[in-house]
Design a protein around this motif. Structure first.
Motif, PDB file in Angstrom:
ATOM      1  N   ILE A   1       2.415  -8.551  -2.043  1.00 14.79           N
ATOM      2  CA  ILE A   1       2.675  -7.150  -1.692  1.00 14.79           C
ATOM      3  C   ILE A   1       1.323  -6.537  -1.331  1.00 14.79           C
ATOM      4  N   TYR A   2       1.240  -5.927  -0.159  1.00 11.99           N
ATOM      5  CA  TYR A   2      -0.027  -5.377   0.321  1.00 11.99           C
ATOM      6  C   TYR A   2      -0.020  -3.858   0.153  1.00 11.99           C
ATOM      7  N   LEU A   3      -1.051  -3.317  -0.523  1.00 13.53           N
ATOM      8  CA  LEU A   3      -1.118  -1.892  -0.835  1.00 13.53           C
ATOM      9  C   LEU A   3      -2.266  -1.222  -0.089  1.00 13.53           C
ATOM     10  N   SER A   4      -2.040   0.040   0.234  1.00  8.31           N
ATOM     11  CA  SER A   4      -3.103   0.908   0.757  1.00  8.31           C
ATOM     12  C   SER A   4      -3.372   1.991  -0.294  1.00  8.31           C
ATOM     13  N   ILE A   5      -4.692   2.177  -0.662  1.00  6.56           N
ATOM     14  CA  ILE A   5      -5.073   3.130  -1.716  1.00  6.56           C
ATOM     15  C   ILE A   5      -6.115   4.084  -1.136  1.00  6.56           C
ATOM     16  N   PRO A   6      -5.687   5.100  -0.415  1.00  4.88           N
ATOM     17  CA  PRO A   6      -6.639   5.990   0.281  1.00  4.88           C
ATOM     18  C   PRO A   6      -7.630   6.670  -0.658  1.00  4.88           C
ATOM     19  N   GLN A   7      -7.239   6.970  -1.893  1.00  7.86           N
ATOM     20  CA  GLN A   7      -8.110   7.710  -2.805  1.00  7.86           C
ATOM     21  C   GLN A   7      -9.227   6.845  -3.405  1.00  7.86           C
ATOM     22  N   ASN A   8      -9.116   5.538  -3.253  1.00 11.54           N
ATOM     23  CA  ASN A   8     -10.110   4.636  -3.847  1.00 11.54           C
ATOM     24  C   ASN A   8     -11.231   4.404  -2.829  1.00 11.54           C
TER      25      ASN A   8
END
Length: 691
Positions: A426-433
């Motif tokens: 599962i590929y995640l995007s974490i803009p706040q990191n």
């Protein structure tokens, strides 16, 4: 009348109706079964008829469509249909003939037309079991096997009978109101003279060319004969056994083959092919021998035999699902570990750049299927139901993600979205990191958490579950997705425990590959003595797995067949470490002659055997050659489409010429080969002397 259209809810209502009222005996299924979610099975035609009655008020009538149409209709609508593979056993004693098939009766012997014999034997009163001494070229378990065993057991007693008694010997009575067919004769001509159709007879050779000939049509028509043999010649308590099943549609169109010369009897322990028992006992077999002995064809026969549990040995009769239990590869000099086990393969990334990803090879994929089945077969129905519930919940969750329901938040308030999902990640995007704005999760870890039945409320729960001493960053996101999927889990359905299946992996030309390079560390795991967890190993790319501690093992339900030609130069260099892990079985050129029955022409079959035998004698007698260079029967199957002259000029002549290249007097040797080949020709056959 076509199959009536019925809705799914009425199919379910029909199942309830049948559970409450049962199935009338004349509506039971003989070929197909609808497998319901509770694991019970139902006759497809009758289910549709009842559903049509409940939905449309029609009479419960199955006469307007056949079993195949009913099966196709239900399959197309997503229902599981399986072939009903029921075996029956007839026991013949001196005073009774009984069958495990309730419909069997000696008053209707013609019913045997639709059945196929699977095994036949004589059982002495002391428990001794005697099987048929098969002849070379004789097909196993035909309609004639049972009476042949009777002749085999009582050959001397029958030969000693006076001619009058032989001619009055009871053979077959189709029904009580029909006349008894009688007579043991010395030839088909003599049987014909007594009004027996020569095409409806069987012959048994004994005592240097003499024959017994009796009437024989289907598998039931010789039951009277066998019983009479027991009455006259047997001991009290002796019996014959016949195991049979209903024929497949394809088999109904086939004819039984003839016989040729005698061969050593083969052991039979439940399968149609004696080599199947060898494979089951040994796990790994390599068939070696001369070219054209049908090694590859035999491997597929064995695969069909053990996968169908002795029901048939024709590979083409396997269902699509059953064919998933067979894999076929052919080794060659450039074949390597990445093709067979696992390796890095090129991949196009989302941004268009090229990269590499780890992919399983053909053997590892196949073994994983077998391993999953093996492990599932050991699980209780409750465990399997829970896993199915997890699977459905995960599917529902990821389907929602595809529709845009795609923003989540960790306990610390970090927002993330799922950008992609594949079979493993599962590929995640974490803009706040700011440091790491994307991460990849392992689906297998989340599945393990869900299937465990445990609660996971904090990160420490996850580290304890995976038995590690530190928290990994991805576990924060694992926890969120775990809880989201957990909400979608539904009550587990009642299902069947999974059946343990057999899986057969066929390696053609196994000696042509560099074995140590292809198998790598699997030398250990493939050993029959180290199957299962006892033989688990870390593969070469284990550090790239989602779980670097993941081990690979080959379960007990995997069987490996290899084939090799003895004349191939690479035989001599075949890895000795692999040699001791396989059982080597030699197939001589004059074995497997029963293949030639597929020519469907007895005269051509006899001529092919005669020509092949004469040619092989000459090959073995040629200095510099030996029996490993002889020609096998599969070359002669080409006679379906060409004649004997074309077989010589286009196939045999080039092969033999290659054998003797560089030898002294090549031309003279080829002349002797051709002369031997033509010695076996039938009278009047044209021979092309130009090649």
């Amino acid at each position: 009348m076509a199959v009536p259209k019925v809705d799914g809810q009425f199919i379910a209502e029909a199942i309830k109706y049948i559970d409450e009222n049962g199935v009338p005996w004349h509506n039971t299924s003989t070929k197909y079964e609808l497998v319901w979610e509770n694991g019970n099975t139902y006759p497809p035609k009758y289910v549709i008829a009842v559903a049509n009655h409940l939905q449309n008020g029609a009479e419960i009538d199955v006469s307007g469509y056949n079993a195949v149409e009913a099966k196709n209709y239900l399959t197309a609508n997503g229902y599981e249909i399986q072939i009903k593979q029921t075996k029956y056993e007839i026991t013949i004693t001196s005073d009774s003939v009984t069958s495990t098939d309730d419909a069997f009766t000696m008053d209707n012997i013609s019913a045997g037309d639709v059945f196929k014999p699977l095994d036949a034997s004589f059982v002495a009163v002391d428990g001794t079991v005697i099987k048929r001494n098969y002849w070379k070229g004789e097909r196993r378990n035909t309609n004639q096997t049972l009476p042949r065993i009777a002749f085999q057991i009582y050959e001397k007693q029958i030969a000693a009978l006076p001619v009058e008694e032989k001619e009055q010997f009871p053979i077959c009575q189709y029904s009580p109101d029909k006349e008894m067919i009688r007579g043991i004769y010395y030839s088909k001509d003599e049987a014909t003279a007594h009004n027996i159709n020569p095409f409806n007879t069987m012959s048994y050779d004994y005592d240097d060319g003499r024959q017994f000939v009796i009437y024989s049509w289907n598998i039931f028509t010789t039951l009277r004969f066998v019983q009479e043999c027991l009455k006259r010649f047997g001991n009290p308590g002796d019996s014959f056994k016949l195991i049979y099943r209903e024929k497949d549609d394809k088999e109904n169109a086939e004819e039984e083959a003839a016989v040729v010369e005698k061969v050593k009897p083969a052991e039979f322990n439940g399968y149609l092919n004696p080599y199947s028992n060898m494979l089951v006992e040994s796990k790994n077999i390599i068939f070696r021998g001369a070219p054209g002995t049908g090694k590859t064809y035999l491997a597929k026969e064995i695969a069909a035999d053990i996968i169908s549990n002795g029901y048939f040995d024709d590979y083409t009769m396997l269902t699509d699902e059953q064919k998933q239990q067979v894999e076929f590869v052919q080794f060659h000099p450039s074949y390597d570990y990445s093709d067979f086990v696992e390796g890095l393969r090129p991949k196009t990334n989302e941004d268009g750049s090229m990269g590499f990803e780890l992919q399983d090879g053909v053997f590892k994929k196949f073994v994983d299927k077998a391993r999953i089945n093996y492990e599932n077969s050991k699980k209780s129905t409750e465990v399997i139901a829970n896993e199915l519930s997890v699977q459905e919940a995960m599917k529902e969750f990821f389907d929602d993600v595809d529709t845009g329901n795609n923003k989540f938040k960790t306990k610390t308030g970090t927002e993330f979205t799922i950008t992609d999902v594949d079979d493993e990640h599962i590929y995640l995007s974490i803009p706040q990191n700011a440091s790491i704005n994307s991460i990849r999760l392992n689906i297998s870890e989340i599945r393990q958490m869900l299937e465990s039945g445990r609660e996971f409320n904090k990160l420490k729960d996850i580290t304890e579950f995976f038995n590690i001493n530190f928290t990994q960053q991805r576990y924060s996101y694992n926890l969120v997705i775990f809880n989201e999927i957990q909400k979608k889990k539904k009550a587990a359905k009642i299902i069947r425990q999974e059946e343990l299946k057999k899986y057969v992996f066929i390696i053609d030309e196994i000696n042509r590959g560099e074995i140590s390079k292809i198998f790598g560390e699997l030398f250990f795991a493939v050993d029959p003595g180290y199957r299962g967890v006892a033989g688990e190993v870390s593969t070469q790319y284990a550090n790239l797995h989602a779980d670097s501690n993941e081990k690979f093992y080959i379960p007990d339900n995997v069987y490996i067949i290899g084939t090799m030609n003895d004349i191939d130069r690479s035989v001599d260099s075949f890895d000795f470490a692999m040699r001791r892990r396989f059982r080597f079985v030699e197939l001589r050129a004059d074995e497997r002659l029963e293949m030639l029955a597929n020519l469907n022409n007895e005269e051509k079959e006899a001529e092919a055997i005669a020509r092949m035998s004469a040619l092989n004698v000459e090959i073995a007698a040629t200095e510099g050659l030996n029996e490993n260079y002889q020609i096998g029967a599969s070359y002669f199957l080409k006679l379906k489409n060409i004649d004997f002259d074309q077989l010589w000029s286009d196939y045999l002549h080039p092969l033999l010429q290659e054998y003797i290249n560089g030898m002294y007097d090549e031309e003279g040797i080829m002349e002797r080969f051709k002369k031997a080949y033509n010695q076996g020709k039938s009278d009047g056959a044209d021979v092309d002397e130009s090649n």
